[in-house]
Design an enzyme around this catalytic site. Structure first.
Site, mmCIF file in Angstrom:
data_model
loop_
_atom_site.group_PDB
_atom_site.id
_atom_site.type_symbol
_atom_site.label_atom_id
_atom_site.label_comp_id
_atom_site.label_asym_id
_atom_site.label_seq_id
_atom_site.Cartn_x
_atom_site.Cartn_y
_atom_site.Cartn_z
ATOM 1 C CG HIS A 239 -3.411 3.211 2.182
ATOM 2 N ND1 HIS A 239 -3.999 2.801 1.006
ATOM 3 C CD2 HIS A 239 -3.368 2.111 2.976
ATOM 4 C CE1 HIS A 239 -4.289 1.513 1.105
ATOM 5 N NE2 HIS A 239 -3.922 1.078 2.286
ATOM 6 C CG ASN B 170 -6.756 -1.121 1.247
ATOM 7 O OD1 ASN B 170 -6.014 -0.708 0.358
ATOM 8 N ND2 ASN B 170 -6.295 -1.612 2.382
ATOM 9 C CB CYS C 271 -0.943 0.004 1.199
ATOM 10 S SG CYS C 271 -1.958 -1.465 1.279
HETATM 11 O O1 UT7 Z 1 -3.938 -1.528 3.596
HETATM 12 C C1 UT7 Z 1 -3.141 -2.340 4.409
HETATM 13 C C2 UT7 Z 1 -3.414 -2.088 5.801
HETATM 14 N N1 UT7 Z 1 -4.626 -2.741 6.212
HETATM 15 C C3 UT7 Z 1 -5.312 -2.212 7.184
HETATM 16 O O2 UT7 Z 1 -4.966 -1.170 7.646
HETATM 17 C C4 UT7 Z 1 -6.477 -2.975 7.781
HETATM 18 C C5 UT7 Z 1 -6.413 -2.871 9.273
HETATM 19 N N2 UT7 Z 1 -7.426 -3.596 9.978
HETATM 20 C C6 UT7 Z 1 -8.765 -3.285 9.906
HETATM 21 O O3 UT7 Z 1 -9.156 -2.415 9.165
HETATM 22 C C7 UT7 Z 1 -9.708 -3.992 10.835
HETATM 23 O O4 UT7 Z 1 -8.964 -4.741 11.772
HETATM 24 C C8 UT7 Z 1 -10.713 -4.924 10.108
HETATM 25 C C9 UT7 Z 1 -11.711 -4.101 9.338
HETATM 26 C C10 UT7 Z 1 -9.963 -5.866 9.175
HETATM 27 C C11 UT7 Z 1 -11.484 -5.749 11.126
HETATM 28 O O5 UT7 Z 1 -12.159 -4.877 12.024
HETATM 29 P P1 UT7 Z 1 -12.060 -5.111 13.593
HETATM 30 O O6 UT7 Z 1 -12.893 -4.103 14.221
HETATM 31 O O7 UT7 Z 1 -10.600 -5.145 13.938
HETATM 32 O O8 UT7 Z 1 -12.760 -6.507 13.762
HETATM 33 P P2 UT7 Z 1 -12.168 -7.827 14.421
HETATM 34 O O9 UT7 Z 1 -11.169 -8.443 13.491
HETATM 35 O O10 UT7 Z 1 -11.756 -7.537 15.827
HETATM 36 O O11 UT7 Z 1 -13.454 -8.731 14.459
HETATM 37 C C12 UT7 Z 1 -14.590 -8.409 15.302
HETATM 38 C C13 UT7 Z 1 -15.685 -9.371 14.991
HETATM 39 C C14 UT7 Z 1 -15.234 -10.818 14.973
HETATM 40 O O12 UT7 Z 1 -16.285 -11.612 15.504
HETATM 41 P P3 UT7 Z 1 -16.193 -12.165 17.018
HETATM 42 O O13 UT7 Z 1 -14.954 -12.989 17.065
HETATM 43 O O14 UT7 Z 1 -16.120 -10.956 17.876
HETATM 44 O O15 UT7 Z 1 -17.461 -12.930 17.144
HETATM 45 C C15 UT7 Z 1 -15.108 -11.125 13.510
HETATM 46 O O16 UT7 Z 1 -15.299 -12.484 13.208
HETATM 47 O O17 UT7 Z 1 -16.210 -9.101 13.694
HETATM 48 C C16 UT7 Z 1 -16.242 -10.303 12.945
HETATM 49 N N3 UT7 Z 1 -16.066 -9.980 11.535
HETATM 50 C C17 UT7 Z 1 -17.106 -9.731 10.718
HETATM 51 N N4 UT7 Z 1 -18.437 -9.706 10.939
HETATM 52 C C18 UT7 Z 1 -19.227 -9.423 9.907
HETATM 53 C C19 UT7 Z 1 -14.922 -9.870 10.828
HETATM 54 N N5 UT7 Z 1 -15.211 -9.561 9.557
HETATM 55 C C20 UT7 Z 1 -16.551 -9.469 9.461
HETATM 56 C C21 UT7 Z 1 -17.438 -9.176 8.413
HETATM 57 N N6 UT7 Z 1 -18.756 -9.155 8.682
HETATM 58 N N7 UT7 Z 1 -17.017 -8.892 7.160
#
Ligand code: UT7
Length: 340
Positions: free
Chosen positions: A267, A297, A126
């Site tokens: 970004h 993204n 990125c």
């Molecule tokens: O460009 C390169 C750099 N990349 C980034 O900067 C991305 C950085 N990370 C992020 O943007 C975030 O961490 C994500 C958007 C990828 C994830 O968001 P989060 O708030 O960190 O969610 P999480 O991974 O802590 O997951 C929370 C919950 C989980 O469920 P449980 O375990 O709490 O029951 C996930 O399974 O959300 C669930 N989850 C979803 N639910 C519905 C994860 N993805 C989804 C989804 N729809 N698409």
């Protein structure tokens, strides 16, 4: 007698580099949050709340990145009023090249008509657009090159794992190109900073598809190795810190305070990351340009896509001071302060 090396350095007439033209391209196919609701266990509400994203563009089934890269490149040339033959250097940043050999830059050279350009690809995920800007700027500063083109182009949908709901909703495809030309010091790119920390190389990666786990082995595909994998939470925290630090670094280098910045164009990784960084930097939300709801993204294409949109909408005006920053796989992170 003076040391010849010393003389060489003193004789260098360093100039700056400016963005003379900017062009972008998005593939036609559209993927909405509602479309994701049909294929994975997710909701429009979750995606909007956790990422800010609503729509992304995907390349078609027979497309790589070359078509959108060429389209963006042609638009950048037209915007700059520069003939293709004038371009002496073409750097294409991508995590998803058209094919491993040759470089995508080589593939598109004859189509773009940049026949006098040295062409190569770089891999900085990125951060690729700012890395390319930093590299091209050095060649312009030393006088080696007068006109360069940099392109960020991605087809991340090709490597999105549609069985992993935490990553597949994030990525989109697109391309952005800039024509860079020499200008007076104090104009154009005022400062750049770039960093790498390979200790974190595993937190965003695509393990398969390269020489260790080549894509021509069925077991590698069955093990889902040629797909993007990300430890989202870890990336999130590191991204906020790194964005903030590299922005401060570049402001310090240029001797400019955040109050003087007209636009922060980060970004487009996640609305929550962008808001957290904006708060830490102390820049009001009205000066932070966000378009991720429309494109997702797009990795190395993300900054030029946002910048082009900002300029087309009239928000970004000639002479504005723009702070751009990126963070991604590598880990890589980089920032640049540019007089638009
Ligand atoms: O460009 C390169 C750099 N990349 C980034 O900067 C991305 C950085 N990370 C992020 O943007 C975030 O961490 C994500 C958007 C990828 C994830 O968001 P989060 O708030 O960190 O969610 P999480 O991974 O802590 O997951 C929370 C919950 C989980 O469920 P449980 O375990 O709490 O029951 C996930 O399974 O959300 C669930 N989850 C979803 N639910 C519905 C994860 N993805 C989804 C989804 N729809 N698409």
């Amino acid at each position: 007698m003076a040391d010849p090396k010393e003389n060489d350095v003193q004789d260098l007439k360093l100039v700056s580099a400016r963005i003379a033209g900017l062009g972008t391209a998005l593939p036609a196919r559209v993927m909405t949050n509602k479309d994701f609701e049909q294929i994975i266990d997710t909701t429009d509400e979750w995606i909007v709340q956790r990422t800010g994203m609503r729509v992304r563009h995907y390349v078609g089934p027979d497309q790589g990145i070359s078509e959108i890269a060429v389209e963006a490149g042609r638009r950048a040339l037209a915007d700059a009023g520069v003939a293709p033959e004038e371009v002496e250097l073409l750097i294409l940043a991508t995590a998803t090249p058209e094919q491993p050999i040759p470089s995508t830059a080589s593939i598109i050279q004859p189509i773009l008509g940049v026949k006098n350009a040295v062409c190569f690809d770089i891999a900085a995920a990125c951060s690729g657009f700012i890395y390319a800007l930093q590299i091209a700027r050095q060649f312009i500063a030393t006088g080696e090159v007068k006109t360069a083109m940099i392109i960020g182009a991605e087809a991340l949908s090709r490597y999105s794992d549609f069985t992993d709901r935490a990553t597949c909703v994030l990525f989109g495809d697109g391309a952005g190109a800039a024509v860079l030309q020499a200008c007076e010091p104090g104009d154009g790119v005022l400062a750049c900073a770039w960093h790498t920390d390979g200790n974190y190389s595993e937190i965003i990666q695509m393990p398969g598809g390269g020489s260790k786990y080549p894509p021509n082995v069925k077991e590698h595909i069955d093990a889902r190795l040629p797909f993007i994998k990300m430890r989202g939470n870890e990336v999130f925290k590191l991204a906020v810190r790194a964005f903030n630090e590299v922005c401060q670094e570049v402001l310090d280098r240029a001797g400019v305070s955040i109050d003087a910045v007209d636009w922060f164009i980060p970004h487009q990784a996640n609305q929550r990351i962008i808001s957290a960084v904006g708060d830490r930097l102390g820049i009001p939300a009205e000066k932070v340009y966000v378009n991720l709801e429309k494109v997702g993204n797009t990795s190395s294409a993300s900054i030029p896509l946002a910048m082009r949109e900002a300029a087309d909408s009239g928000a970004l005006k000639r002479g504005d001071l723009v702070l751009m920053a990126a963070f991604g796989g590598g880990l890589t992170w980089a920032a640049s302060l540019v007089r638009w």
